[in-house]
Design a protein around this motif. Structure first.
Motif, short mmCIF file in Angstrom:
data_model
loop_
_atom_site.label_atom_id
_atom_site.label_comp_id
_atom_site.label_asym_id
_atom_site.label_seq_id
_atom_site.Cartn_x
_atom_site.Cartn_y
_atom_site.Cartn_z
N ALA A 179 -7.39 8.25 -9.86
CA ALA A 179 -6.28 8.79 -10.90
C ALA A 179 -6.82 9.87 -11.84
N VAL A 197 0.86 -1.04 0.62
CA VAL A 197 -0.08 0.00 -0.10
C VAL A 197 1.43 1.19 0.17
N ARG A 198 1.30 1.27 0.97
CA ARG A 198 2.40 2.56 0.48
C ARG A 198 2.96 2.50 -0.37
N VAL A 207 3.47 8.80 -6.20
CA VAL A 207 3.17 6.76 -5.95
C VAL A 207 2.02 6.66 -4.69
N ALA A 208 0.62 6.34 -4.69
CA ALA A 208 -0.19 6.12 -4.58
C ALA A 208 0.28 5.80 -2.28
N ALA A 209 0.28 6.11 -2.07
CA ALA A 209 1.08 5.85 -0.54
C ALA A 209 0.07 5.64 0.67
N GLY A 210 -1.35 5.16 0.11
CA GLY A 210 -2.26 4.70 1.20
C GLY A 210 -3.55 5.52 1.40
N ALA A 211 -4.07 5.64 2.80
CA ALA A 211 -5.68 5.82 2.75
C ALA A 211 -6.16 6.27 4.11
N TYR A 266 -9.26 -1.99 -1.59
CA TYR A 266 -7.86 -1.42 -0.97
C TYR A 266 -8.35 -0.20 0.21
N GLU A 322 -7.00 2.02 -6.90
CA GLU A 322 -8.55 1.45 -8.33
C GLU A 322 -8.85 0.17 -7.88
N PHE A 368 -7.29 9.47 -0.05
CA PHE A 368 -6.25 8.73 -0.87
C PHE A 368 -4.73 9.63 -1.10
N GLY A 425 2.87 1.59 -3.14
CA GLY A 425 1.62 1.94 -4.56
C GLY A 425 1.46 1.29 -5.58
N TYR A 456 -0.83 10.61 -2.23
CA TYR A 456 -0.02 10.33 -2.92
C TYR A 456 1.60 11.07 -2.93
N ALA A 501 -6.18 -0.57 4.04
CA ALA A 501 -5.54 0.14 3.69
C ALA A 501 -5.89 0.39 5.12
#
Lengths: 283, 283
Positions: free
Chosen positions: B163, A259-260, B185-189, A271, A267, B206, A262, B208, A275
């Motif tokens: 996205a 998760v961290r 970079v997606a890094a969490g929620a 998710y 999507e 979300f 990416g 990034y 998370a």
């Protein structure tokens, strides 16, 4: 099976099956009802009521610990605690507070006191792809023998902080030097609460990421890991999703890594639940 | 003040002040009791009972949305909803599921439906030090005017995924090109639930991370940000701790950044509560 099943498995705690264990105004543990019953004879140390138990032992941390150790001695003989681990964990109202007592690691789930550990994601990155160094736990480990594990992981014993435990375990478990482990990046704390055979695991895992040199190969020095392999993260995730090859809580650490970094992205339909599910509220 | 106060501020939700809003078997919102009372006249669209409200409108997503829009029209006139935002958010049983209806953004807190947004930490790293690109919100913004903000942030409107929203907001808010935002970079929620003047914010953010080129300077194109500055993360954290300069939820995004990048470490006494407090359980 899905990633969420791995998270649910680590959060099997059922509030209706336990009573809180109090030390003064602080809830320090969760006693499963059968465990609470087993404490009734020790009525100078613990008071057991329908909706909660109280630690009666008073005095310094040493004195309270000694009194509780006497009870643990009986619990080991009764096989309610599997064995003395001869390693104690601090029991405090919260992280960073002075301990009220120390409890032998073997008795931690019996009392359902919170335990803290460190977990290290030893990784390499090649282009956009991540690889993880994965250990295979020795067949004679008490917990999760033969299961796959993080490169380095260990509980935080009494009086040791996270950083000292990290350095010690890195050296013992994977021959990661003090110089190299200094590059480990603290990356968060994961929490879960699970019922086990002996009681409740109420765990906080401090996670660290350590980018590994190309030419480094971890090697185990304490007999706890049978061997290491460098695995593509994509393969690791597929194995987490479809098998129970990884130790229960290591699934969480690796999902958090994905998760961290990416690798799992918004999507993915689960998710938000993944998370968010790596953290559970305190009470 | 402390970091934890910032987290508590975003979690002011009090279960006793609300009733759940149901669509069939799914809880889709939290109605503050005064808001629930205001829905009573609309008894063909909503059924209000002591312990819960039910959406009665049936049909396709378009039909249900249209029925609820009729109610929102009255709520705007009654000033219970501040204004039409002319931007709708999907309301679904969970992330990734088909929407049951769409609600105008202005009415989202009134109904306490879950909303999703994207937040981008635009950062630079110089040696061991991190710097963040921080925006100052325009003075005419409805929410948190003049407060400090992430480089890019925005709500996910109906039908847009994370996205697409990320790319659109990056371009509009900070002139970050489609080519550059691909490196985010997606890094969490992160999750929080807060009572506001108009109702309940039940938000998922979300997050990034985007490492910014040395020579890039964000510039705003939609009038929502008055200006940008590159600030040392250490200064940003001190300002978060000691002031209310940052928008309420942006505090959480930056604390998460500091936790994930090892700037806040387990040695900090509030660490466990901060790292864990950025996520709250779903129900």
């Amino acid at each position: 099976m899905s990633f969420l099943d791995r998270i649910r498995h680590c959060n099997s705690f059922d509030r209706s099956r336990v009573i809180p264990l109090w030390a003064g105004e602080h809830r320090i543990g969760w006693l499963r009802r059968d465990n609470a019953e087993a404490l009734r004879p020790h009525d100078r140390i613990f008071a057991i009521e329908a909706d909660g138990a109280r630690l009666l032992a008073r005095g310094s941390c040493d004195e309270v610990s000694c009194a509780v150790d006497g009870v643990v001695d009986t619990l080991v003989k009764e096989r309610r605690v599997s064995k003395w681990r001869n390693e104690t964990f601090d029991v405090a109202p919260c992280w960073g507070a002075p301990p009220i007592l120390r409890v032998d690691r073997g008795a931690v789930p019996f009392f359902g006191v919170r335990a803290y550990g460190v977990h290290v994601n030893g990784y390499r990155r090649v282009g956009d792809d991540y690889f993880l160094w994965i250990g295979k736990r020795a067949a004679n480990k008490q917990t999760a023998p033969g299961k796959l594990d993080n490169m380095v992981a260990g509980g935080i014993g009494n009086g040791h902080g996270a950083a000292a435990t990290l350095a010690k375990e890195a050296e013992e478990e994977a021959a990661v030097s003090a110089r190299l482990i200094k590059h480990a990046v603290a990356a968060g704390a994961l929490t879960y609460r699970m019922e086990t055979k002996h009681g409740i695991r109420d765990d906080v895992m401090f996670v660290y990421d350590l980018e590994m040199p190309d030419d480094f190969m971890p090697s185990n020095g304490d007999g706890e890991i049978a061997g290491f392999a460098l695995m593509p993260l994509a393969d690791v995730l597929e194995r987490i999703r479809t098998s129970e090859d990884f130790k229960f809580n290591v699934n969480l650490v690796i999902l958090d890594f994905a998760v961290r970094h990416g690798v799992l992205r918004p999507e993915y339909p689960e998710y938000v639940d993944v998370a968010n599910g790596l953290h559970r509220p305190f009470d």
